[in-house]
Design a protein around this motif. Structure first.
Motif, PDB file in Angstrom:
ATOM      1  N   TYR A 102       1.120  -1.083  -0.313  1.00  0.00           N
ATOM      2  CA  TYR A 102      -0.009   0.006  -0.020  1.00  0.00           C
ATOM      3  C   TYR A 102       1.392   0.786  -0.471  1.00  0.00           C
ATOM      4  N   LEU A 103       1.112   2.201  -0.804  1.00  0.00           N
ATOM      5  CA  LEU A 103       1.721   2.974  -1.397  1.00  0.00           C
ATOM      6  C   LEU A 103       1.026   3.972  -1.015  1.00  0.00           C
ATOM      7  N   SER A 104       1.226   4.907  -0.319  1.00  0.00           N
ATOM      8  CA  SER A 104       0.043   6.525   0.243  1.00  0.00           C
ATOM      9  C   SER A 104       1.562   7.745  -0.521  1.00  0.00           C
ATOM     10  N   VAL A 105       0.986   8.686  -1.124  1.00  0.00           N
ATOM     11  CA  VAL A 105       1.771   9.733  -1.348  1.00  0.00           C
ATOM     12  C   VAL A 105       1.061  11.271  -1.323  1.00  0.00           C
ATOM     13  N   PRO A 106       1.657  12.221  -1.179  1.00  0.00           N
ATOM     14  CA  PRO A 106       0.970  13.235  -1.924  1.00  0.00           C
ATOM     15  C   PRO A 106       0.316  13.338  -3.214  1.00  0.00           C
ATOM     16  N   ALA A 107      -0.493  13.283  -3.802  1.00  0.00           N
ATOM     17  CA  ALA A 107      -0.779  13.511  -5.292  1.00  0.00           C
ATOM     18  C   ALA A 107       0.435  13.799  -6.096  1.00  0.00           C
ATOM     19  N   ASP A 108       0.881  15.541  -6.185  1.00  0.00           N
ATOM     20  CA  ASP A 108       1.595  15.707  -7.160  1.00  0.00           C
ATOM     21  C   ASP A 108       3.195  15.253  -6.863  1.00  0.00           C
ATOM     22  N   ARG A 109       3.270  13.612  -5.663  1.00  0.00           N
ATOM     23  CA  ARG A 109       4.541  13.103  -6.304  1.00  0.00           C
ATOM     24  C   ARG A 109       3.876  12.193  -6.932  1.00  0.00           C
ATOM     25  N   TRP A 110       3.545  11.744  -7.426  1.00  0.00           N
ATOM     26  CA  TRP A 110       2.677  10.903  -7.375  1.00  0.00           C
ATOM     27  C   TRP A 110       3.619   9.700  -8.623  1.00  0.00           C
ATOM     28  N   GLN A 111       4.234  10.346  -9.749  1.00  0.00           N
ATOM     29  CA  GLN A 111       4.509   9.932 -10.949  1.00  0.00           C
ATOM     30  C   GLN A 111       6.055   9.863 -10.537  1.00  0.00           C
ATOM     31  N   ASP A 112       6.752  11.096  -9.795  1.00  0.00           N
ATOM     32  CA  ASP A 112       8.087   9.818  -9.165  1.00  0.00           C
ATOM     33  C   ASP A 112       8.014   8.791  -7.972  1.00  0.00           C
ATOM     34  N   SER A 113       7.056   8.243  -7.584  1.00  0.00           N
ATOM     35  CA  SER A 113       6.999   7.449  -6.895  1.00  0.00           C
ATOM     36  C   SER A 113       6.413   5.600  -6.963  1.00  0.00           C
ATOM     37  N   ARG A 114       5.863   6.402  -8.190  1.00  0.00           N
ATOM     38  CA  ARG A 114       5.515   4.908  -9.245  1.00  0.00           C
ATOM     39  C   ARG A 114       6.669   4.051  -8.857  1.00  0.00           C
ATOM     40  N   ARG A 115       7.662   4.304  -8.786  1.00  0.00           N
ATOM     41  CA  ARG A 115       9.214   2.993  -8.745  1.00  0.00           C
ATOM     42  C   ARG A 115       9.310   2.531  -7.245  1.00  0.00           C
ATOM     43  N   VAL A 116       8.886   3.226  -6.398  1.00  0.00           N
ATOM     44  CA  VAL A 116       8.598   3.149  -4.984  1.00  0.00           C
ATOM     45  C   VAL A 116       7.643   1.980  -4.807  1.00  0.00           C
ATOM     46  N   PHE A 117       6.802   2.197  -5.617  1.00  0.00           N
ATOM     47  CA  PHE A 117       5.838   0.700  -5.551  1.00  0.00           C
ATOM     48  C   PHE A 117       6.545  -0.194  -6.061  1.00  0.00           C
ATOM     49  N   GLN A 118       6.938  -0.427  -7.634  1.00  0.00           N
ATOM     50  CA  GLN A 118       7.187  -1.461  -8.675  1.00  0.00           C
ATOM     51  C   GLN A 118       8.304  -1.848  -7.799  1.00  0.00           C
ATOM     52  N   THR A 119       9.304  -1.626  -6.940  1.00  0.00           N
ATOM     53  CA  THR A 119      10.077  -2.235  -6.686  1.00  0.00           C
ATOM     54  C   THR A 119      10.201  -2.990  -4.544  1.00  0.00           C
ATOM     55  N   ALA A 120       8.993  -2.444  -4.359  1.00  0.00           N
ATOM     56  CA  ALA A 120       8.484  -3.217  -3.613  1.00  0.00           C
ATOM     57  C   ALA A 120       7.484  -4.606  -3.989  1.00  0.00           C
ATOM     58  N   ALA A 121       6.946  -4.793  -5.111  1.00  0.00           N
ATOM     59  CA  ALA A 121       6.219  -5.346  -5.573  1.00  0.00           C
ATOM     60  C   ALA A 121       7.136  -6.327  -6.771  1.00  0.00           C
ATOM     61  N   ASP A 122       8.334  -6.440  -7.094  1.00  0.00           N
ATOM     62  CA  ASP A 122       9.559  -6.455  -7.344  1.00  0.00           C
ATOM     63  C   ASP A 122       9.939  -7.145  -6.184  1.00  0.00           C
ATOM     64  N   THR A 123      10.317  -6.860  -5.531  1.00  0.00           N
ATOM     65  CA  THR A 123      11.071  -7.750  -4.365  1.00  0.00           C
ATOM     66  C   THR A 123      10.229  -7.949  -3.570  1.00  0.00           C
ATOM     67  N   PHE A 124       9.286  -8.541  -3.555  1.00  0.00           N
ATOM     68  CA  PHE A 124       7.889  -9.147  -2.646  1.00  0.00           C
ATOM     69  C   PHE A 124       8.208 -10.623  -2.332  1.00  0.00           C
ATOM     70  N   ARG A 125       8.423 -10.894  -1.061  1.00  0.00           N
ATOM     71  CA  ARG A 125       8.879 -12.549  -1.143  1.00  0.00           C
ATOM     72  C   ARG A 125       7.307 -12.860   0.044  1.00  0.00           C
ATOM     73  N   PRO A 126       6.618 -13.678   0.252  1.00  0.00           N
ATOM     74  CA  PRO A 126       6.366 -14.092   1.102  1.00  0.00           C
ATOM     75  C   PRO A 126       6.643 -15.343   2.327  1.00  0.00           C
ATOM     76  N   THR A 127       6.396 -14.873   3.327  1.00  0.00           N
ATOM     77  CA  THR A 127       7.274 -15.542   4.208  1.00  0.00           C
ATOM     78  C   THR A 127       6.299 -16.827   5.182  1.00  0.00           C
ATOM     79  N   PRO A 128       6.356 -17.948   5.494  1.00  0.00           N
ATOM     80  CA  PRO A 128       6.478 -18.525   6.082  1.00  0.00           C
ATOM     81  C   PRO A 128       5.742 -18.264   7.578  1.00  0.00           C
ATOM     82  N   ARG A 129       4.738 -19.059   7.828  1.00  0.00           N
ATOM     83  CA  ARG A 129       4.126 -18.505   9.202  1.00  0.00           C
ATOM     84  C   ARG A 129       4.603 -18.979  10.600  1.00  0.00           C
TER      85      ARG A 129
END
Length: 129
Positions: A102-129
């Motif tokens: 869940y990425l939340s940013v001031p709307a005027d920073r949206w375009q330069d923030s998309r890479r933060v979300f993409q990096t999180a999505a690219d590196t996400f790994r579920p962990t065993p419980r």
């Protein structure tokens, strides 16, 4: 975790990563014990959010299933608030649990923030419980 960002436990299963300084940009990582379909979960969350006047004005930009590593996944993108924030929330059901980015940013920073979300999505790994 991006370099320099602080980690803050919000509640059980919810951790916020906050960008240094007073930028207003944060990434929330969520893990809950729900195996309901991802789109159903986000649709339910969207209805509750839209009905809460404290988030007005609210505008749904997109709510749909997405292709994400073969998981049952969905995304909800929206803006809200008088100072307008832009949010992208991806939920993925993996092994009987739901993980959220869940990425939340001031709307005027949206375009330069998309890479933060993409990096999180690219590196996400579920962990065993």
């Amino acid at each position: 975790v991006p370099t320099g960002w602080t980690v803050e436990q919000e509640s059980p299963g919810v951790v916020d990563l906050n960008e240094p300084g007073d930028t207003g940009r944060f990434l929330r990582l969520i893990a809950v014990g729900s195996a309901r379909p991802a789109l159903e979960q986000l649709t339910s969350a969207e209805r509750s959010f839209a009905a809460d006047d404290t988030y007005a004005p609210y505008r749904k930009l997109r709510l749909a299933s997405v292709d994400y590593r073969g998981y049952d996944a969905a995304e909800w993108e929206f803006t809200f608030g008088g100072s307008e924030r832009h949010v992208l929330y991806r939920g993925a059901v993996v092994g009987g649990r739901t993980y959220g980015l869940y990425l939340s940013v001031p709307a005027d920073r949206w375009q330069d923030s998309r890479r933060v979300f993409q990096t999180a999505a690219d590196t996400f790994r579920p962990t065993p419980r």
